[in-house]
Scaffold this active site. Sequence first.
Site, PDB file in Angstrom:
ATOM      1  N   ASN A   1       3.735  -5.782   5.471  1.00  0.00           N
ATOM      2  CA  ASN A   1       2.572  -6.582   5.841  1.00  0.00           C
ATOM      3  C   ASN A   1       2.971  -7.929   6.420  1.00  0.00           C
ATOM      4  O   ASN A   1       2.222  -8.499   7.228  1.00  0.00           O
ATOM      5  CB  ASN A   1       1.647  -6.756   4.630  1.00  0.00           C
ATOM      6  CG  ASN A   1       0.928  -5.463   4.281  1.00  0.00           C
ATOM      7  OD1 ASN A   1       0.332  -4.813   5.130  1.00  0.00           O
ATOM      8  ND2 ASN A   1       1.018  -5.061   3.030  1.00  0.00           N
TER       9      ASN A   1
ATOM     10  N   GLY B   1      -2.045  -4.258   0.987  1.00  0.00           N
ATOM     11  CA  GLY B   1      -2.146  -5.492   1.751  1.00  0.00           C
ATOM     12  C   GLY B   1      -1.220  -6.597   1.304  1.00  0.00           C
ATOM     13  O   GLY B   1      -1.209  -7.676   1.907  1.00  0.00           O
TER      14      GLY B   1
ATOM     15  N   HIS C   1       0.058   5.039   7.222  1.00  0.00           N
ATOM     16  CA  HIS C   1       0.376   5.504   5.876  1.00  0.00           C
ATOM     17  C   HIS C   1       0.670   7.006   5.869  1.00  0.00           C
ATOM     18  O   HIS C   1      -0.043   7.777   6.520  1.00  0.00           O
ATOM     19  CB  HIS C   1      -0.772   5.209   4.919  1.00  0.00           C
ATOM     20  CG  HIS C   1      -1.073   3.747   4.780  1.00  0.00           C
ATOM     21  ND1 HIS C   1      -1.974   3.098   5.605  1.00  0.00           N
ATOM     22  CD2 HIS C   1      -0.566   2.815   3.938  1.00  0.00           C
ATOM     23  CE1 HIS C   1      -2.030   1.823   5.255  1.00  0.00           C
ATOM     24  NE2 HIS C   1      -1.182   1.624   4.267  1.00  0.00           N
TER      25      HIS C   1
ATOM     26  N   ASP D   1      -4.730   6.893  10.070  1.00  0.00           N
ATOM     27  CA  ASP D   1      -4.476   5.535  10.563  1.00  0.00           C
ATOM     28  C   ASP D   1      -3.124   5.398  11.250  1.00  0.00           C
ATOM     29  O   ASP D   1      -2.835   4.381  11.886  1.00  0.00           O
ATOM     30  CB  ASP D   1      -4.608   4.506   9.445  1.00  0.00           C
ATOM     31  CG  ASP D   1      -3.613   4.707   8.295  1.00  0.00           C
ATOM     32  OD1 ASP D   1      -2.688   5.534   8.435  1.00  0.00           O
ATOM     33  OD2 ASP D   1      -3.768   4.042   7.260  1.00  0.00           O
TER      34      ASP D   1
ATOM     35  N   SER E   1       0.808  -1.223   0.000  1.00  0.00           N
ATOM     36  CA  SER E   1       0.000   0.000   0.000  1.00  0.00           C
ATOM     37  C   SER E   1       0.836   1.265   0.000  1.00  0.00           C
ATOM     38  O   SER E   1       0.389   2.317  -0.475  1.00  0.00           O
ATOM     39  CB  SER E   1      -0.936   0.015   1.212  1.00  0.00           C
ATOM     40  OG  SER E   1      -0.202  -0.105   2.424  1.00  0.00           O
TER      41      SER E   1
END
Length: 233
Positions: free
Chosen positions: A114, A86, A205, A202, A49
């Site tokens: 991830n 992801g 990011h 979040d 991502s």
Amino acid sequence: MQTCLSVVSKGYGVLRAPGKVLVAGFATFSLTLSGAMAEPLTLLAVGDSLTQGYGLPPEDGLVPQLESWLNAHGAEVTVINAGVSGDTTSGGRARLSWSLTPEVDAVMIELGGNDMLRGQPPEQARANLDAMLAEVTAKGLPVALVGLAVPGNYGADYQMKFNAIWPELGATYEAVVVENLLAPIAAKTPEERASAGLMQADGIHPSAAGVKLVVEALGPKVLEVLAQANPAR
């Protein structure tokens, strides 16, 4: 055609002439090129991502900002966004072969975050990245290996094994290594990050401003990779 270039700078530049790449970095130089013609390159950016540009308008993601930075610093290059939100190193390994199309001149691999978030074994991530680097270098393509730093809450042993992946595989395959993509943001205090709006809500990011900061550190490393590219391959 005679093209003359005289530069006095502490910046970076990539110049292309048939069969020749000239890179200037942190140096004062003066060059004269005969018959110099710009030769465009294609960089494949494989990642998760962070590469894909999660949560951002398309123009603000890592790939478009990186492409703009590279072109502004003398590299005529198109960056292909092969980031999948992801994705793990296993996913990247599975899709690498069909991503390495004939026009690709260089590769950037940004994977592993991830794997960490899911607590997957460092040995598994290492094996996947090892296989990807082997495939890329077997095609004669220069590569940048971009990682992330593992936080201490995963335990010292896990942290040590994961953080060792980037420099050790980089040395094995003579890749250009960026051990922590988000290092420019991590170097700021939480208060500085908040006041500059460097992260999305979040907390994982980067925002558009955070990506810009990341690209300013990543760009020179990618120029090193492009300097090794051979479009006549």
